[in-house]
Design a protein around this motif. Structure first.
Motif, PDB file in Angstrom:
ATOM      1  N   ALA A  52       0.836  -1.206   0.000  1.00 19.59           N
ATOM      2  CA  ALA A  52       0.000   0.000   0.000  1.00 19.59           C
ATOM      3  C   ALA A  52       0.868   1.252   0.000  1.00 19.59           C
ATOM      4  N   ALA A  53       1.959   1.242   0.781  1.00 21.82           N
ATOM      5  CA  ALA A  53       2.838   2.405   0.839  1.00 21.82           C
ATOM      6  C   ALA A  53       3.525   2.648  -0.501  1.00 21.82           C
ATOM      7  N   LEU A  54       3.972   1.576  -1.152  1.00 20.66           N
ATOM      8  CA  LEU A  54       4.622   1.716  -2.453  1.00 20.66           C
ATOM      9  C   LEU A  54       3.642   2.213  -3.508  1.00 20.66           C
ATOM     10  N   LEU A  55       2.418   1.696  -3.473  1.00 18.23           N
ATOM     11  CA  LEU A  55       1.401   2.147  -4.420  1.00 18.23           C
ATOM     12  C   LEU A  55       1.070   3.622  -4.181  1.00 18.23           C
ATOM     13  N   GLN A  56       0.970   3.974  -2.909  1.00 20.14           N
ATOM     14  CA  GLN A  56       0.686   5.349  -2.542  1.00 20.14           C
ATOM     15  C   GLN A  56       1.781   6.290  -3.050  1.00 20.14           C
ATOM     16  N   ALA A  57       3.050   5.875  -2.896  1.00 19.71           N
ATOM     17  CA  ALA A  57       4.155   6.687  -3.364  1.00 19.71           C
ATOM     18  C   ALA A  57       4.159   6.804  -4.887  1.00 19.71           C
ATOM     19  N   ALA A  58       3.841   5.703  -5.570  1.00 19.91           N
ATOM     20  CA  ALA A  58       3.843   5.713  -7.035  1.00 19.91           C
ATOM     21  C   ALA A  58       2.747   6.619  -7.587  1.00 19.91           C
ATOM     22  N   LEU A  59       1.599   6.653  -6.911  1.00 17.99           N
ATOM     23  CA  LEU A  59       0.473   7.465  -7.382  1.00 17.99           C
ATOM     24  C   LEU A  59       0.546   8.904  -6.876  1.00 17.99           C
ATOM     25  N   GLY A  60       1.349   9.131  -5.851  1.00 23.47           N
ATOM     26  CA  GLY A  60       1.443  10.470  -5.296  1.00 23.47           C
ATOM     27  C   GLY A  60       0.208  10.920  -4.560  1.00 23.47           C
ATOM     28  N   VAL A  61      -0.519   9.957  -3.961  1.00 21.14           N
ATOM     29  CA  VAL A  61      -1.736  10.273  -3.226  1.00 21.14           C
ATOM     30  C   VAL A  61      -1.695   9.589  -1.879  1.00 21.14           C
ATOM     31  N   ARG A  62      -2.519  10.095  -0.951  1.00 20.53           N
ATOM     32  CA  ARG A  62      -2.664   9.465   0.345  1.00 20.53           C
ATOM     33  C   ARG A  62      -3.863   8.541   0.303  1.00 20.53           C
ATOM     34  N   LEU A  63      -3.636   7.260   0.616  1.00 17.92           N
ATOM     35  CA  LEU A  63      -4.724   6.293   0.639  1.00 17.92           C
ATOM     36  C   LEU A  63      -5.463   6.382   1.965  1.00 17.92           C
ATOM     37  N   PRO A  64      -6.785   6.117   1.963  1.00 18.89           N
ATOM     38  CA  PRO A  64      -7.548   6.176   3.224  1.00 18.89           C
ATOM     39  C   PRO A  64      -7.110   5.092   4.184  1.00 18.89           C
TER      40      PRO A  64
END
Length: 247
Positions: free
Chosen positions: A235-247
């Motif tokens: 989740a952290a890697l995906l969040q960093a790749a998308l440049g968004v904060r996940l809920p």
């Protein structure tokens, strides 16, 4: 403790029906403590007899505060004690009858502590569901399930049954489908999950092969712990790749 939307006992509860919630409202309440819970999961727990929500004349589910509290207990015992649903149901029923009972296993090990479990007992069996139960819980038809199986997203065991987690997978595949992400797009996620599972299995394999049942139970707890860390990292890697904060 799971809180009801009213925010406190008695607030608005006196009005007829004020304490009843739709399945969507229940989902929002539970996700404060259990972010991975889905509507499909709630429906599955109902099908397993863990809760019995009321039904409106048109067939819609309506949950009381007691239903939500019981759901919280069920999810908590699955998360913290790794108990199969049959054991959880028997435990809660005994509590409601006023019997003095204790859980057969206590929580996840901390800092290398062993699982507090009778060494003569095996680790609890994984809950399974039949094909018909999966179709009903996920709200899909046979053709859809067959398509998902063709892409490797779901697969029955040798007896034709599925792990209870299949309900969660089916619910998430359905939700992603609403955004145009079909089963063929999810093959990469499946392949990545299998690689991650292989890595975790390498770590715990020596414990799984141990003859001591308590050590094997510890292996299951360690597997869950590593899986949780893997999910958080993903989740952290995906969040960093998308440049968004996940809920």
């Amino acid at each position: 403790m799971v809180q009801t939307p009213s925010g406190g006992a008695g607030h608005g509860a006196a009005a007829a029906g004020a304490g009843l919630m739709s399945i969507g409202a229940v989902l929002n309440v539970l996700r404060e403590e259990f972010p991975e819970v889905t509507i499909s999961k709630i429906r599955f727990l109902e099908s397993e007899g863990l809760i019995e929500p009321r039904r409106t004349p048109s067939g819609y589910r309506k949950f009381s505060a007691a239903d939500v509290e019981r759901l919280g207990h069920v999810l908590r015992m699955q998360r913290d004690h790794y108990l199969p649903l049959k054991v959880i149901r028997e435990h809660l029923d005994a509590v409601e009858r006023g019997e003095a009972v204790r859980l057969p296993a206590v929580g996840r090990p901390r800092d290398g502590e062993p699982v507090l479990q009778d060494p003569a007992e095996e680790a609890p069996a994984v809950a399974r569901i039949g094909r018909g139960e999966l179709l009903a819980a996920a709200g899909i038809d046979e053709r859809t399930l067959a398509e998902w199986e063709s892409y490797g997203l779901l697969a029955p065991d040798a007896d034709g049954a599925y792990d209870a987690e299949a309900v969660t997978v089916a619910g998430l595949v359905t939700e992603l489908g609403r955004f145009g992400i079909g089963p063929r797009h999810l093959r990469a996620m499946k392949a990545a999950a299998e690689r991650e599972a292989g890595l975790v299995d390498q770590v715990v394999a020596p414990l799984k092969r141990h003859r001591n049942p308590q050590t094997r139970a510890h292996a299951e707890a360690r597997t869950k712990e590593l899986a949780g860390l893997t999910v958080k990292l993903h989740a952290a890697l995906l969040q960093a790749a998308l440049g968004v904060r996940l809920p």
